[in-house]
Design a protein around this motif. Structure first.
Motif, PDB file in Angstrom:
ATOM      1  N   ARG A 276       0.818  -1.201   0.000  1.00  0.00           N
ATOM      2  CA  ARG A 276       0.000   0.000   0.000  1.00  0.00           C
ATOM      3  C   ARG A 276       0.859   1.263   0.000  1.00  0.00           C
ATOM      4  O   ARG A 276       0.593   2.216  -0.751  1.00  0.00           O
ATOM      5  N   VAL A 277       1.874   1.266   0.822  1.00  0.00           N
ATOM      6  CA  VAL A 277       2.755   2.428   0.897  1.00  0.00           C
ATOM      7  C   VAL A 277       3.493   2.631  -0.419  1.00  0.00           C
ATOM      8  O   VAL A 277       3.651   3.768  -0.893  1.00  0.00           O
ATOM      9  N   ASN A 278       3.943   1.546  -1.039  1.00  0.00           N
ATOM     10  CA  ASN A 278       4.628   1.659  -2.335  1.00  0.00           C
ATOM     11  C   ASN A 278       3.704   2.245  -3.397  1.00  0.00           C
ATOM     12  O   ASN A 278       4.120   3.094  -4.208  1.00  0.00           O
ATOM     13  N   LEU A 279       2.449   1.809  -3.395  1.00  0.00           N
ATOM     14  CA  LEU A 279       1.493   2.340  -4.360  1.00  0.00           C
ATOM     15  C   LEU A 279       1.266   3.832  -4.139  1.00  0.00           C
ATOM     16  O   LEU A 279       1.066   4.590  -5.098  1.00  0.00           O
ATOM     17  N   TYR A 294       5.700   1.485   9.540  1.00  0.00           N
ATOM     18  CA  TYR A 294       5.422   2.531   8.552  1.00  0.00           C
ATOM     19  C   TYR A 294       4.810   3.761   9.219  1.00  0.00           C
ATOM     20  O   TYR A 294       5.070   4.892   8.819  1.00  0.00           O
ATOM     21  N   ALA A 295       3.961   3.535  10.211  1.00  0.00           N
ATOM     22  CA  ALA A 295       3.398   4.665  10.946  1.00  0.00           C
ATOM     23  C   ALA A 295       4.508   5.457  11.636  1.00  0.00           C
ATOM     24  O   ALA A 295       4.496   6.693  11.652  1.00  0.00           O
ATOM     25  N   ALA A 352       1.029   1.028  16.357  1.00  0.00           N
ATOM     26  CA  ALA A 352       1.762   2.287  16.142  1.00  0.00           C
ATOM     27  C   ALA A 352       1.029   3.238  15.204  1.00  0.00           C
ATOM     28  O   ALA A 352       1.648   3.892  14.356  1.00  0.00           O
ATOM     29  N   ASN A 353      -0.272   3.335  15.360  1.00  0.00           N
ATOM     30  CA  ASN A 353      -1.074   4.158  14.446  1.00  0.00           C
ATOM     31  C   ASN A 353      -2.001   5.131  15.166  1.00  0.00           C
ATOM     32  O   ASN A 353      -2.967   5.616  14.590  1.00  0.00           O
ATOM     33  N   MET A 539      -3.816   6.262  11.018  1.00  0.00           N
ATOM     34  CA  MET A 539      -2.900   7.191  10.380  1.00  0.00           C
ATOM     35  C   MET A 539      -2.945   6.933   8.877  1.00  0.00           C
ATOM     36  O   MET A 539      -2.915   5.785   8.436  1.00  0.00           O
ATOM     37  N   PHE A 540      -3.029   8.001   8.127  1.00  0.00           N
ATOM     38  CA  PHE A 540      -3.082   7.917   6.676  1.00  0.00           C
ATOM     39  C   PHE A 540      -2.023   8.822   6.065  1.00  0.00           C
ATOM     40  O   PHE A 540      -1.660   9.848   6.645  1.00  0.00           O
ATOM     41  N   LEU A 541      -1.586   8.434   4.905  1.00  0.00           N
ATOM     42  CA  LEU A 541      -0.918   9.383   4.020  1.00  0.00           C
ATOM     43  C   LEU A 541      -1.958   9.777   2.979  1.00  0.00           C
ATOM     44  O   LEU A 541      -2.638   8.926   2.402  1.00  0.00           O
TER      45      LEU A 541
END
Length: 569
Positions: A276-279, A294-295, A352-353, A539-541
Motif C-alpha cells: 500500500r505504501v509503495n502504491l 510505517y506509521a 503504532a497508528n 494514520m493515513f498518508l
C-alpha cells in the motif's frame, strides 16, 4: 463499521430507536498545515477544479461482502452503500443528518408516532423515479425472514411499529409500520415516540430498493455491480462480486449531481502495508493507511493524517461451538486471557497508528451526558493487564476444567496487520499463561463473517463502530440473542439493565446512564464476556491535492460527495 470513524443520533435516548449496525465512529482527521490548506470560497474552489482531472485512487483492505443494503453488516459494504445510494436523510459535512431523498422535514403527528415524508424528484441510475414504494419494499424486505437480514430486525425492532413482533415470528413482515400513500408520500408509524428518529434515517439499512428490479434479478440481486441500482452520488462499476478491484463513477441521474466533482474513484484491495505504501509513494494511490513501522517512519510526514476513531476492538469469547461448550465457557479462563496481554505495547509497537489501549467497551470521547461528562468517566478502566491476576484466574480455571494444559484457537484476519497482532497475542498468552497453546486461524474478511455468523470459532478478534451517538449502540450487542452475540454469552441481570435503559429509563438521563455503566462493568469486569483490546486510531498518508473527504463517526466511514482534486497538475 466506523467511526466512522463510527456517531449518530440519540443524545440521550434513541429510545428503542437505534438498534444497530456495522460498522464505526470517528472524528475528522488532523493534518500538518500546508499552503494547500488555505481557506477558499466556494466560487474559488469551483474555478480551481475546472481543469483538474477529477479522479481519486483509493485502497480497501478487504473485499466487498455484499451490496445488498438489507444484508450488509460490515464497514466495507456500508462505506460503499453510503456513496452509491441515499436514504430519506444523509449525514452532511458536519455529520448532521439532513433531508436527502426526503424533500424537507416530515409532518409528525401530535403523539409523535406517525411521520409523513414527502419525497423529492430523484431518479435511480436507470432513469426511473425513486418512489415511496421503494422505501416500503426495502424496509419490509429487510424484515422478511426469507431475506436473512441481520440488521433489519436489529435496527427496526422497538422502533418501527410491529418490527419486534415480526422478529419474534408473531406477525407477518408485511405488517411493518411503513406505507407508501402515493408515489411521493411515505408514512412511517413508530412503536413509541423517538426523539432522534430522523437521524436514524441516514443509516444504510433504511436505504430504498426498487421492487421491480430486485424481483427481476432474483437470487442474482446485488451479486455484481450490474445487479444493483443506484440513487446516490456515484454508481458502482467493474465489480464481479468477488474481485479485488472496482470503481465508482459519477451518477448523472443523482438529484444533487452538480455538487459532485469527482468523475471516478478507483479501488483496489491491498492487504499488505508495504504494498500500500509503495502504491502511494509511486503515485498510483492518493491515500493509504499506515501501521507499525510505517506509521513510525512517516510520523513527521507533512502528508500525514490522523484519525481517532470511536471503534473498539476486543476478543469475542465463544462459549459454545458446534453444540458443545468450549473452555471459554469458564469465567476464570476468560478473565485470565483478558488480563494476560500487554495492550500498551500492542498499540505502541505493533499498531503504532494512534490507537489506544481499551480497558472498556464504550469508547472514550464518544458519548456525553447533559453535563458534557464523558461516559468513560463513570467506570474508567476495567480488566487491565495484570499477569499475577491473570495467572491466578488461569490456574483456577484449569482446575475447574480438570486439565493442566489447554489449546485455544484465535480467529483473525489475513491482512498484514492482523497477522502481526495475532502473533503478538500468541506470544503474550503462551508466555503468561502456563500450559496454553494458541493456534492461529487467519482468513479473509468475508470468511470470518461467515464463521462468526455460524458461531464456528473459539476466540475471535472483532470490533465495533457505533451506529448512533449513545452507549446503547455498544451495550445492546451483548443482550441474550443480541446482534453481535454469536458466542452464547447470556446474563439476565445484564439484559435487565440494558433493556431498562432503552425503555422505562429512557426519559431519566441520569438513571439511564448509570444503568448502562453498571451493565458495562458487569460485562467487562465481572463476567469477562468479551476481552477489550484497543480503541482504534488511524494514520493515513493523503496527497495534498485531495480535498473534501468527509469522515463519519457512524454508518458509512467516508463520503466522497464533496471531494475534489485541486493542485495535482
Amino acid at each position: 463499521m466506523k467511526n466512522s470513524k463510527f456517531a449518530w443520533l440519540l443524545s440521550l435516548l434513541l429510545v428503542v430507536a437505534l438498534f444497530l449496525a456495522a460498522c464505526g465512529g470517528k472524528e475528522e482527521g488532523t493534518k500538518t498545515t500546508t499552503e494547500t490548506d488555505k481557506e477558499t470560497t466556494p466560487e474559488e474552489e469551483e474555478a480551481a477544479v475546472v481543469d483538474e482531472e477529477q479522479v481519486l485512487n483509493l485502497i480497501m483492505t478487504a473485499e466487498i461482502p455484499t451490496m445488498d443494503s438489507a444484508l450488509a453488516t460490515d464497514a466495507v459494504g456500508f462505506d460503499l452503500l453510503n456513496n452509491v445510494n441515499e436514504g430519506l436523510y444523509r449525514l452532511n459535512q458536519e455529520n448532521v443528518a439532513v433531508p436527502a431523498i426526503a424533500e424537507g422535514e416530515p409532518k409528525v403527528s401530535e403523539d409523535g408516532l406517525v411521520y409523513t415524508f414527502t419525497l423529492r424528484d430523484a431518479n435511480w441510475s436507470d432513469g426511473s423515479p425513486v418512489t415511496a414504494n421503494d422505501f416500503e419494499f426495502a424496509w419490509k424486505r429487510a424484515m422478511n425472514p426469507d431475506t436473512g437480514s441481520e440488521y433489519g430486525p436489529y435496527m427496526m425492532s422497538g422502533v418501527i411499529k410491529n418490527a419486534t413482533e415480526i422478529s419474534e415470528g408473531k406477525v407477518e413482515y408485511t405488517e411493518l409500520g411503513v406505507k407508501a400513500i402515493d408515489e411521493k408520500t411515505l408514512e412511517v408509524t413508530l412503536e413509541k415516540p423517538i426523539p432522534y428518529f430522523l437521524s436514524l434515517m441516514s443509516f444504510g439499512t433504511f436505504l430504498p430498493q426498487k421492487e421491480e428490479f430486485v424481483t427481476s434479478q432474483g437470487e442474482n440481486y446485488a451479486k455484481n455491480s450490474e445487479a444493483v441500482l443506484y440513487n446516490g452520488p456515484f454508481s458502482l462499476t467493474a465489480w464481479d462480486g468477488t474481485g479485488l478491484s472496482w470503481k465508482l463513477v459519477k451518477n448523472d441521474q443523482y438529484w444533487d449531481k452538480d455538487t459532485v466533482k469527482l468523475t471516478e474513484i478507483n479501488y483496489d484491495v491491498v492487504k499488505e502495508t508495504a504494498t500500500r505504501v509503495n502504491l502511494y509513494t509511486n503515485g498510483e494511490k492518493d491515500r493509504t493507511s499506515l501501521d507499525g513501522e510505517y506509521a513510525m517512519q512517516y510520523a513527521a510526514d507533512p502528508e500525514l493524517l490522523k484519525e481517532l476513531e470511536t471503534s473498539v476492538f476486543y476478543f469475542k469469547y465463544n462459549q459454545e461451538r458446534t453444540g458443545e461448550k468450549t473452555p471459554l465457557a469458564n469465567v476464570n479462563i476468560r478473565e485470565a486471557i483478558s488480563k494476560a496481554f500487554n495492550k500498551q505495547d500492542l498499540v505502541d509497537v505493533v499498531l503504532a497508528n494512534g490507537s489506544v489501549p481499551a480497558n472498556y467497551l464504550v469508547p472514550k470521547e464518544f458519548s456525553f451526558d447533559e453535563n458534557a461528562s464523558d461516559f468513560r468517566d463513570v467506570n474508567g478502566d476495567m480488566a487491565t493487564f495484570n499477569v499475577e491476576e491473570a495467572q491466578a484466574a488461569w490456574e483456577k480455571g484449569k482446575a475447574e476444567l480438570g486439565v493442566t494444559e489447554l489449546s485455544i484457537e484465535i480467529l483473525g484476519g489475513d491482512t498484514d496487520l492482523s497477522k502481526k497482532m495475532d502473533e503478538y497475542f500468541k506470544s503474550q498468552l503462551e508466555t503468561n499463561l502456563p500450559g496454553l497453546t494458541v493456534t492461529l486461524k487467519e482468513v479473509p474478511f468475508n470468511v470470518r463473517l461467515d464463521l462468526d455468523t455460524n458461531q464456528d470459532y473459539e476466540i475471535q478478534v472483532a470490533g465495533w463502530g457505533p451506529d448512533f451517538q449513545d452507549p446503547y449502540t455498544f451495550m445492546n450487542l451483548w443482550l441474550t440473542g443480541g446482534g453481535n452475540n454469536q458466542m452464547s454469552y447470556s446474563n439476565p441481570e445484564y439484559d435487565k439493565l440494558v433493556n431498562s435503559a432503552n425503555n422505562e429509563l429512557a426519559l431519566d438521563p441520569a438513571a439511564r446512564w448509570q444503568a448502562m455503566a453498571d451493565a458495562e462493568k458487569m460485562l467487562i469486569d465481572q463476567d469477562f464476556g468479551i476481552g477489550p483490546i484497543y480503541q482504534r486510531g488511524l494514520m493515513f498518508l493523503q496527497k495534498p491535492y485531495v480535498k473534501g473527504i468527509v469522515a463519519h463517526p457512524f454508518g458509512g466511514d467516508y463520503s466522497y460527495k464533496w471531494t475534489y482534486i485541486e493542485g495535482k497538475n
